[in-house]
Design a protein around this motif. Structure first.
Motif, PDB file in Angstrom:
ATOM      1  N   UNK A   1      65.102   9.248  20.629  1.00  0.00           N
ATOM      2  CA  UNK A   1      65.732   8.446  21.667  1.00  0.00           C
ATOM      3  C   UNK A   1      64.944   8.557  22.972  1.00  0.00           C
ATOM      4  N   UNK A   2      64.715   7.422  23.624  1.00  0.00           N
ATOM      5  CA  UNK A   2      63.995   7.363  24.889  1.00  0.00           C
ATOM      6  C   UNK A   2      64.923   6.757  25.940  1.00  0.00           C
ATOM      7  N   UNK A   3      65.042   7.416  27.094  1.00  0.00           N
ATOM      8  CA  UNK A   3      65.785   6.863  28.213  1.00  0.00           C
ATOM      9  C   UNK A   3      64.794   6.571  29.331  1.00  0.00           C
ATOM     10  N   UNK A   4      64.923   5.402  29.925  1.00  0.00           N
ATOM     11  CA  UNK A   4      64.085   5.013  31.057  1.00  0.00           C
ATOM     12  C   UNK A   4      64.967   4.911  32.291  1.00  0.00           C
ATOM     13  N   UNK A  80      73.722  -0.486  28.752  1.00  0.00           N
ATOM     14  CA  UNK A  80      75.007  -0.009  29.278  1.00  0.00           C
ATOM     15  C   UNK A  80      74.840   0.727  30.604  1.00  0.00           C
ATOM     16  N   UNK A  81      73.673   1.335  30.830  1.00  0.00           N
ATOM     17  CA  UNK A  81      73.421   2.065  32.068  1.00  0.00           C
ATOM     18  C   UNK A  81      72.752   1.228  33.142  1.00  0.00           C
ATOM     19  N   UNK A  82      72.614  -0.083  32.899  1.00  0.00           N
ATOM     20  CA  UNK A  82      72.010  -0.977  33.891  1.00  0.00           C
ATOM     21  C   UNK A  82      73.122  -1.610  34.716  1.00  0.00           C
ATOM     22  N   UNK A 124      73.392  10.300  28.736  1.00  0.00           N
ATOM     23  CA  UNK A 124      72.295   9.545  28.117  1.00  0.00           C
ATOM     24  C   UNK A 124      70.995  10.350  28.153  1.00  0.00           C
ATOM     25  N   UNK A 125      70.701  10.925  29.304  1.00  0.00           N
ATOM     26  CA  UNK A 125      69.461  11.700  29.444  1.00  0.00           C
ATOM     27  C   UNK A 125      69.488  12.934  28.551  1.00  0.00           C
TER      28      UNK A 125
END
Length: 301
Positions: A1-4, A80-82, A124-125
Motif C-alpha cells: 500500500x502506498x499513501x501520497x 477518501x482522504x482528498x 491511512x499512513x
C-alpha cells in the motif's frame, strides 16, 4: 500500500517553439488543461504502475476540483482522504518548448490548507508500506505525515521539490530522498555530485538522484553506488517525469524488486511519460512499463 500526501492541482499548459524571455511575448501553438500537482501525479503514476494507492490532500470547490478528483479515482487512487475546501483548486502554469523543456509557476490555493494530518489520515499512513511526500503543500503537513509514518514503520520517500530548506524535523524521518540533479545541488550548496551525495547521505539513509538523459544514481549508507542508464527516447514534454519515476519506484520497491531492477522499472515509466504531452495524461500503465523493460533486456542480449 502506498499513501501520497501532497498537492492536487490543475495544470494549465501552453506549448511553444521557444519559451519567452522576461518581457517577451511569443505565439503558442496549443493549450491543454490536465489534472496534475506533484502529489496527484505520484499517486496516479503509482496506481497505473500497479500499486494500491491512497491520496491525502485538498482540492477547491471550483470547476477544477471535481475533474482533478475524478482523474485520480479513474486511475485507481483511493480519494477518501482528498478533501474539498472552499475556494480555488491549486494550479500550475506551465510553458513547454519544442525540446520538451518546461518552466512552471505553481499557485497552491487549496493545497495551502494542508497544514497537518486530519481524521483518518494517521490510520491511512500507518497501514501503508510507503508514504510519498513532496513540497507543493505546506512543510508542516510533510513533517506531520513523516512523523506518523516513522512511528508506525512506514517508509518515507521525499521528493524535495520545489527546492527549499529542509528542517531536521522532516529529514530525520525520511528513508529515501529522490531529487533531480539540480535540486540535489541546490540543497547541498555544492556543484560536485560526489560531495552532494555525501551531503544527502549525512541526512538520510538512501538517496536516488535522477540525472535526466544520464539516467539515475542510487546511493545508500555503507553500500556501493549504483548508476542505471536512461532509456534512449525523444522527449516531447518532461512535465511530471520525476513524479512518474517516484511513483513507479515506490511500486517496484514495494514488490521487493532488487535495486537495479527497481530503478530500471522507474526509469522505463519516466521514459514513456516524457514521450507524451501533459502530466497525469502522460503516465504509463503497468503493461507498457513491462513491455519497455522487456524490450530493452532483449536488445542487450
Amino acid at each position: 500500500m502506498i499513501v501520497v500526501l501532497g498537492s492536487a492541482s490543475m495544470d494549465l499548459t501552453t506549448y511553444v517553439a521557444v519559451a519567452p524571455a522576461l518581457g517577451e511575448t511569443v505565439m503558442g501553438r496549443e493549450f491543454r488543461t490536465v489534472p496534475g500537482g506533484k502529489g496527484a501525479n505520484q499517486a496516479i503514476a503509482a496506481a497505473r504502475a500497479g500499486g494500491s494507492v491512497a491520496m491525502i490532500g485538498a482540492v477547491g470547490d471550483d470547476s477544477f476540483g471535481e475533474p482533478v478528483r475524478r482523474t485520480l479515482a479513474e486511475s485507481g487512487v483511493d480519494v477518501a482522504g482528498l478533501r474539498t475546501v472552499p475556494g480555488p483548486t491549486g494550479t500550475a502554469h506551465i510553458v513547454v518548448d519544442d525540446d520538451g523543456g518546461n518552466s512552471i509557476v505553481v499557485v497552491p490555493s487549496a493545497n495551502a490548507t494542508i497544514t497537518g494530518t486530519e481524521e483518518g489520515d494517521a490510520e491511512r499512513i500507518a497501514a501503508a508500506d510507503f508514504l510519498l511526500l513532496q513540497l507543493e503543500a505546506p512543510m508542516a503537513a510533510a513533517i506531520a505525515g513523516a512523523e506518523v509514518a516513522r512511528a508506525n514503520g512506514t517508509k518515507v520517500v521525499l521528493t524535495p521539490a520545489p527546492t527549499q530548506d529542509l528542517p531536521d524535523a522532516l529529514l530525520s524521518n525520511v528513508d529515501i530522498i529522490v531529487p533531480n540533479e539540480h535540486e540535489a545541488r541546490a540543497l547541498s550548496g555544492v556543484d560536485d555530485l560526489d560531495k552532494t551525495i555525501e551531503w544527502l547521505l549525512d541526512r538520510v539513509p538512501v538517496a536516488v538522484v535522477t540525472l535526466g538523459e544520464q539516467g539515475c544514481l542510487y546511493a545508500a549508507r555503507g553500500e556501493e553506488q549504483v548508476r542505471v542508464p536512461a532509456f534512449a527516447v525523444t522527449a516531447v514534454d518532461t512535465t511530471a517525469a520525476g513524479d512518474t519515476f517516484v511513483g513507479a519506484l515506490a511500486v517496484a520497491l514495494g514488490e521487493a524488486k532488487p535495486v537495479v531492477e527497481a530503478l530500471t522499472w522507474a526509469s522505463a515509466a519516466a521514459a514513456l511519460a516524457v514521450q507524451r504531452p501533459g502530466a497525469s495524461s502522460s503516465m504509463p500503465e503497468r503493461a507498457e512499463i513491462e513491455a519497455l523493460v522487456a524490450g530493452e533486456e532483449e536488445g542487450r542480449r
